[in-house]
Design a protein around this motif. Structure first.
Motif, PDB file in Angstrom:
ATOM      1  N   SER A   1      -9.047 -32.641 -29.568  1.00 37.01           N
ATOM      2  CA  SER A   1      -9.784 -31.471 -29.100  1.00 37.01           C
ATOM      3  C   SER A   1     -10.074 -31.595 -27.605  1.00 37.01           C
ATOM      4  CB  SER A   1     -11.100 -31.334 -29.859  1.00 37.01           C
ATOM      5  OG  SER A   1     -11.940 -30.384 -29.251  1.00 37.01           O
ATOM      6  N   ILE A   2      -9.778 -30.552 -26.856  1.00 38.95           N
ATOM      7  CA  ILE A   2     -10.034 -30.608 -25.413  1.00 38.95           C
ATOM      8  C   ILE A   2     -11.410 -30.035 -25.056  1.00 38.95           C
ATOM      9  CG2 ILE A   2      -7.553 -30.420 -24.942  1.00 38.95           C
ATOM     10  CD1 ILE A   2      -8.127 -27.587 -23.864  1.00 38.95           C
ATOM     11  N   MET A   3     -12.100 -29.425 -26.041  1.00 35.86           N
ATOM     12  CA  MET A   3     -13.395 -28.811 -25.766  1.00 35.86           C
ATOM     13  C   MET A   3     -14.564 -29.557 -26.421  1.00 35.86           C
ATOM     14  SD  MET A   3     -12.744 -26.352 -23.740  1.00 35.86           S
ATOM     15  CE  MET A   3     -14.404 -25.702 -23.681  1.00 35.86           C
ATOM     16  N   LYS A   4     -14.272 -30.585 -27.197  1.00 38.36           N
ATOM     17  CA  LYS A   4     -15.296 -31.279 -27.966  1.00 38.36           C
ATOM     18  C   LYS A   4     -16.462 -31.759 -27.099  1.00 38.36           C
ATOM     19  CE  LYS A   4     -15.926 -35.180 -31.111  1.00 38.36           C
ATOM     20  NZ  LYS A   4     -15.260 -36.331 -31.793  1.00 38.36           N
ATOM     21  N   ASP A   5     -16.134 -32.357 -25.962  1.00 33.89           N
ATOM     22  CA  ASP A   5     -17.175 -32.889 -25.083  1.00 33.89           C
ATOM     23  C   ASP A   5     -17.309 -32.098 -23.787  1.00 33.89           C
ATOM     24  OD1 ASP A   5     -17.643 -35.058 -26.880  1.00 33.89           O
ATOM     25  OD2 ASP A   5     -15.829 -36.019 -26.103  1.00 33.89           O
ATOM     26  N   ARG A   6     -16.728 -30.918 -23.762  1.00 36.46           N
ATOM     27  CA  ARG A   6     -16.685 -30.138 -22.520  1.00 36.46           C
ATOM     28  C   ARG A   6     -17.896 -29.234 -22.373  1.00 36.46           C
ATOM     29  NH1 ARG A   6     -12.131 -30.006 -18.595  1.00 36.46           N
ATOM     30  NH2 ARG A   6     -12.861 -28.475 -17.099  1.00 36.46           N
ATOM     31  N   HIS A   7     -18.387 -28.690 -23.483  1.00 34.53           N
ATOM     32  CA  HIS A   7     -19.439 -27.670 -23.426  1.00 34.53           C
ATOM     33  C   HIS A   7     -20.169 -27.659 -24.766  1.00 34.53           C
ATOM     34  CE1 HIS A   7     -21.248 -23.609 -23.228  1.00 34.53           C
ATOM     35  NE2 HIS A   7     -21.139 -23.721 -21.919  1.00 34.53           N
ATOM     36  N   PRO A   8     -21.467 -27.374 -24.777  1.00 35.27           N
ATOM     37  CA  PRO A   8     -22.200 -27.338 -26.056  1.00 35.27           C
ATOM     38  C   PRO A   8     -21.585 -26.387 -27.080  1.00 35.27           C
ATOM     39  CG  PRO A   8     -23.738 -27.296 -24.220  1.00 35.27           C
ATOM     40  CD  PRO A   8     -22.371 -27.163 -23.630  1.00 35.27           C
ATOM     41  N   LEU A   9     -20.981 -25.289 -26.612  1.00 35.34           N
ATOM     42  CA  LEU A   9     -20.375 -24.324 -27.531  1.00 35.34           C
ATOM     43  C   LEU A   9     -18.936 -24.679 -27.891  1.00 35.34           C
ATOM     44  CD1 LEU A   9     -21.722 -20.968 -26.047  1.00 35.34           C
ATOM     45  CD2 LEU A   9     -22.527 -22.167 -28.085  1.00 35.34           C
TER      46      LEU A   9
ATOM     47  N   ILE B   1      -9.805 -15.798 -32.973  1.00 41.13           N
ATOM     48  CA  ILE B   1      -9.184 -16.890 -33.730  1.00 41.13           C
ATOM     49  C   ILE B   1     -10.066 -18.128 -33.667  1.00 41.13           C
ATOM     50  CG2 ILE B   1      -7.177 -18.424 -33.862  1.00 41.13           C
ATOM     51  CD1 ILE B   1      -5.483 -16.150 -32.699  1.00 41.13           C
ATOM     52  N   ARG B   2     -10.610 -18.411 -32.465  1.00 42.32           N
ATOM     53  CA  ARG B   2     -11.501 -19.554 -32.329  1.00 42.32           C
ATOM     54  C   ARG B   2     -12.842 -19.288 -33.010  1.00 42.32           C
ATOM     55  NH1 ARG B   2     -11.930 -19.834 -26.545  1.00 42.32           N
ATOM     56  NH2 ARG B   2     -10.424 -18.139 -26.376  1.00 42.32           N
ATOM     57  N   GLY B   3     -13.215 -18.013 -33.080  1.00 40.61           N
ATOM     58  CA  GLY B   3     -14.426 -17.665 -33.808  1.00 40.61           C
ATOM     59  C   GLY B   3     -14.319 -17.909 -35.302  1.00 40.61           C
ATOM     60  N   GLU B   4     -13.069 -17.941 -35.804  1.00 44.95           N
ATOM     61  CA  GLU B   4     -12.832 -18.178 -37.227  1.00 44.95           C
ATOM     62  C   GLU B   4     -12.407 -19.616 -37.526  1.00 44.95           C
ATOM     63  OE1 GLU B   4     -13.608 -15.876 -39.457  1.00 44.95           O
ATOM     64  OE2 GLU B   4     -14.227 -14.622 -37.769  1.00 44.95           O
ATOM     65  N   GLY B   5     -12.483 -20.504 -36.528  1.00 45.09           N
ATOM     66  CA  GLY B   5     -12.204 -21.910 -36.785  1.00 45.09           C
ATOM     67  C   GLY B   5     -11.076 -22.523 -35.982  1.00 45.09           C
ATOM     68  N   GLY B   6     -10.404 -21.732 -35.143  1.00 42.04           N
ATOM     69  CA  GLY B   6      -9.340 -22.277 -34.310  1.00 42.04           C
ATOM     70  C   GLY B   6      -9.908 -23.195 -33.236  1.00 42.04           C
ATOM     71  N   ILE B   7      -9.154 -24.237 -32.877  1.00 41.53           N
ATOM     72  CA  ILE B   7      -9.606 -25.138 -31.810  1.00 41.53           C
ATOM     73  C   ILE B   7      -8.460 -25.426 -30.851  1.00 41.53           C
ATOM     74  CG2 ILE B   7     -11.393 -26.228 -33.223  1.00 41.53           C
ATOM     75  CD1 ILE B   7      -9.556 -28.656 -33.495  1.00 41.53           C
ATOM     76  N   LEU B   8      -8.815 -25.691 -29.606  1.00 43.45           N
ATOM     77  CA  LEU B   8      -7.831 -26.039 -28.585  1.00 43.45           C
ATOM     78  C   LEU B   8      -7.608 -27.543 -28.620  1.00 43.45           C
ATOM     79  CD1 LEU B   8      -9.246 -23.729 -25.807  1.00 43.45           C
ATOM     80  CD2 LEU B   8      -6.922 -23.587 -26.715  1.00 43.45           C
ATOM     81  N   VAL B   9      -6.332 -27.935 -28.705  1.00 42.73           N
ATOM     82  CA  VAL B   9      -5.991 -29.359 -28.780  1.00 42.73           C
ATOM     83  C   VAL B   9      -4.867 -29.663 -27.793  1.00 42.73           C
ATOM     84  CG1 VAL B   9      -6.658 -29.519 -31.214  1.00 42.73           C
ATOM     85  CG2 VAL B   9      -4.281 -29.014 -30.618  1.00 42.73           C
ATOM     86  N   ASP B  10      -4.766 -30.957 -27.426  1.00 47.98           N
ATOM     87  CA  ASP B  10      -3.651 -31.373 -26.589  1.00 47.98           C
ATOM     88  C   ASP B  10      -2.485 -31.806 -27.473  1.00 47.98           C
ATOM     89  OD1 ASP B  10      -4.208 -33.958 -27.506  1.00 47.98           O
ATOM     90  OD2 ASP B  10      -5.199 -34.579 -25.653  1.00 47.98           O
ATOM     91  N   GLU B  11      -1.440 -32.334 -26.849  1.00 48.60           N
ATOM     92  CA  GLU B  11      -0.228 -32.676 -27.593  1.00 48.60           C
ATOM     93  C   GLU B  11      -0.436 -33.834 -28.562  1.00 48.60           C
ATOM     94  OE1 GLU B  11       2.071 -35.269 -24.239  1.00 48.60           O
ATOM     95  OE2 GLU B  11       1.692 -33.148 -23.830  1.00 48.60           O
TER      96      GLU B  11
END
Length: 534
Positions: A262-270, A248-258
């Motif tokens: 985005s919780i991964m934007k600045d967490r990791h290059p990928l 799902i994330r490979g097709e454009g899904g992203i993890l977000v908080d409430e």
């Protein structure tokens, strides 16, 4: 009650992809008995959503696949095992396609390859959108031949040993009668142990039975501290409600908080396609700080069509897809450790083989790369089947069968209590203090960890006994590894240690204490250096 006695050339414990494909690879003249804890084909394999990783695309290579695997595994993988298994991808895909597995294709008639976390290329073959494992299992089940006797609802719980060799398996059949199956080759393909935790992607059968049986028999087990947690388990009605595929994330899904940040934007290059250990920790830390976490599907085109099985489950849980936010929690997903084996499934015990998630070949290192598990299960099955088909097997007959009995039933905890304590003290982030609390509780059941199972035990007692045994190895291994690496996260040792990069934690000979050894270099059968810490 005297046990029933059966004799066969090969006995296979487990009916996932590894077990079924091995049975199909054996020649028709070989007598095979396949036992499975529930129905044929049930278990983790049938639940696999994402697919099978195979570097066969035009812009891909096995070298890239190897580098992705080793980087995700934090460089403690057995490099030559990685090479040998990943190079089996063409044969694996050719075999599965020849057996009738219809992998999804795009409108141009080419395979519709997906991308998942930590992969540098789109190399995931999937079937039925998000039901790859089910489609593979269904085709394998159809092709089981007459030489394979299938025993469903068979509870296997101890290996039969004679003079240091494995000669079969003990268990209960569906009528609850004791059975001993003697075989020259015993194959453990019984899966992992995700059911140690309350939130897991694993099937109900995944209680570590194969791991516990091998441990009691004296086989070498390794890397039991490496339990991978998947970052996106659907969380509904206060419980884990099924896996939300990484695809799902490979097709454009992203993890977000409430707040929809985005919780991964600045967490990791990928970002959202970072390795699972990274994304799981990010979800965990947000939840611990009091913020809810969601998988946003706003940018996933045609979500219900691309992921029909998942969409149906989400709707069944009363969640509106139009809201585009799916609540998630991390859940126990895959045991990278297990019975030490090479790519042919050979273990430290003659006559005993291990493949699939029950085995630890060294392919995954400290953190499994997405969709490598189905490839490993299938590749090892083909390699083992090829090896056994050329070996002359003769059943080791026993003059007398000794069935262990105990007049005093063991005092065992409730299943919910075990899971709750593992959640609290041995979850995704661990500390010495919590691990010691868990070990102190497990010490109460130490007398039963190595004792042979008794026919008098109920199926639930047998399951809990095995789960306690596996928990003991997980906890003590996690205590020993004083670093954070891949899926093994210690809050009190938050960084990787150069010292630990060349060491492995091993269990052998039925010892209640692990040994620390230099990591094995590769595929040699049971070749290890001398222990450096006892």
């Amino acid at each position: 009650m005297e046990p029933k006695v059966m004799e066969t050339e090969v006995v296979i414990i487990g009916s996932g992809i590894a077990g079924l494909l091995t049975a199909l690879e054996l020649p028709a003249e070989k007598k095979v008995v396949l036992v499975t804890k529930s129905a044929l084909g049930a278990g983790n394999s049938s639940k696999a959503q994402g697919g099978i990783a195979a570097a066969l695309g035009r812009n891909d290579s096995v070298e890239l696949h190897i580098e992705d695997t080793v980087e995700a595994g934090r460089y403690v993988n057995a490099r030559n095992i990685v090479t040998n298994i990943l190079k089996q991808a063409p044969q694996v895909m050719e075999k599965l396609i020849s057996l009738g597995v219809a992998f999804d294709k795009n409108r141009g008639g080419e395979f519709d390859l997906a991308k998942e976390g930590a992969h540098s290329s789109r190399r995931i073959y999937h079937a039925g959108g998000d039901a790859t494992g089910w489609h593979i299992i269904e085709q394998l089940k159809k092709r089981i031949t007459k030489n394979v006797e299938v025993l469903e609802l068979f509870n296997a719980y101890d290996l039969v040993m004679k003079e240091g060799r494995c000669t079969g398996v003990r268990g209960k059949n569906k009528e609850g009668e004791p059975v001993v199956i003697f075989a020259d080759a015993t194959i453990v393909a019984a899966g992992g142990c995700g059911q140690l935790y309350s939130i897991t992607s694993n099937a109900e059968e995944s209680t570590g039975d194969g791991l516990a049986m091998a441990y009691r028999a004296g086989a070498k087990l390794v890397d039991m501290e490496y339990m991978q947690f998947h970052p996106t388990m659907l969380f509904a009605r206060g419980r884990g409600a099924g896996l939300l595929s990484e695809a799902i994330r490979g097709e454009g899904g992203i993890l977000v908080d409430e707040f929809n940040h985005s919780i991964m934007k600045d967490r990791h290059p990928l970002k959202d396609l970072a390795p699972r250990s990274v994304t799981s920790l990010a979800v965990y830390e947000n939840l611990k700080s009091g913020r809810e976490v969601f998988l946003s599907i706003k940018n996933v085109p045609d979500f219900p069509e691309r992921f029909p099985t998942i969409a149906g489950r989400v709707l069944a849980e009363g969640i509106n897809l139009a809201g585009n936010l799916l609540p998630v929690r991390p859940g126990a997903h895959f045991m990278m450790g297990g019975i030490a084996a090479n790519e042919w499934g050979e273990t430290s015990i003659k006559g005993l083989y291990a493949i699939g998630e029950a085995a630890c070949t060294g392919l995954h290192g400290a953190n499994r790369l997405a969709s490598n598990s189905l490839l490993e299960a299938a590749a090892s099955a083909l390699l083992l089947g090829s090896r056994l088909k050329h070996e002359g097997l003769s059943v080791e007959k026993a003059s007398q069968v000794h069935w262990p009995l105990s007049s005093v039933p063991p005092i065992l905890p409730e299943l919910g209590e075990l899971k709750g304590r593992m959640d609290e003290w041995a979850g995704i982030v661990k500390t010495k203090e919590n691990l010691l609390q868990m070990r102190e509780w497990l010490v109460n059941f130490q007398p039963y960890l190595l004792r042979s199972a008794s026919f008098e035990l109920t199926e639930e007692q047998l399951t809990i006994k095995n789960m306690l045994t596996v928990a003991w190895m997980v906890i003590n291994s996690a205590l020993e590894r004083t670093e954070s690496r891949g899926a093994h996260i210690r809050a009190d040792y938050p960084t990787e240690s150069e010292k630990w990069s060349s060491l492995s934690i091993n269990w052998e000979g039925g010892s209640l204490k692990p040994s620390i050894e230099k990591k094995r270099s590769g595929h040699e059968r049971n070749r290890y250096d001398e222990p450096v810490i006892n």
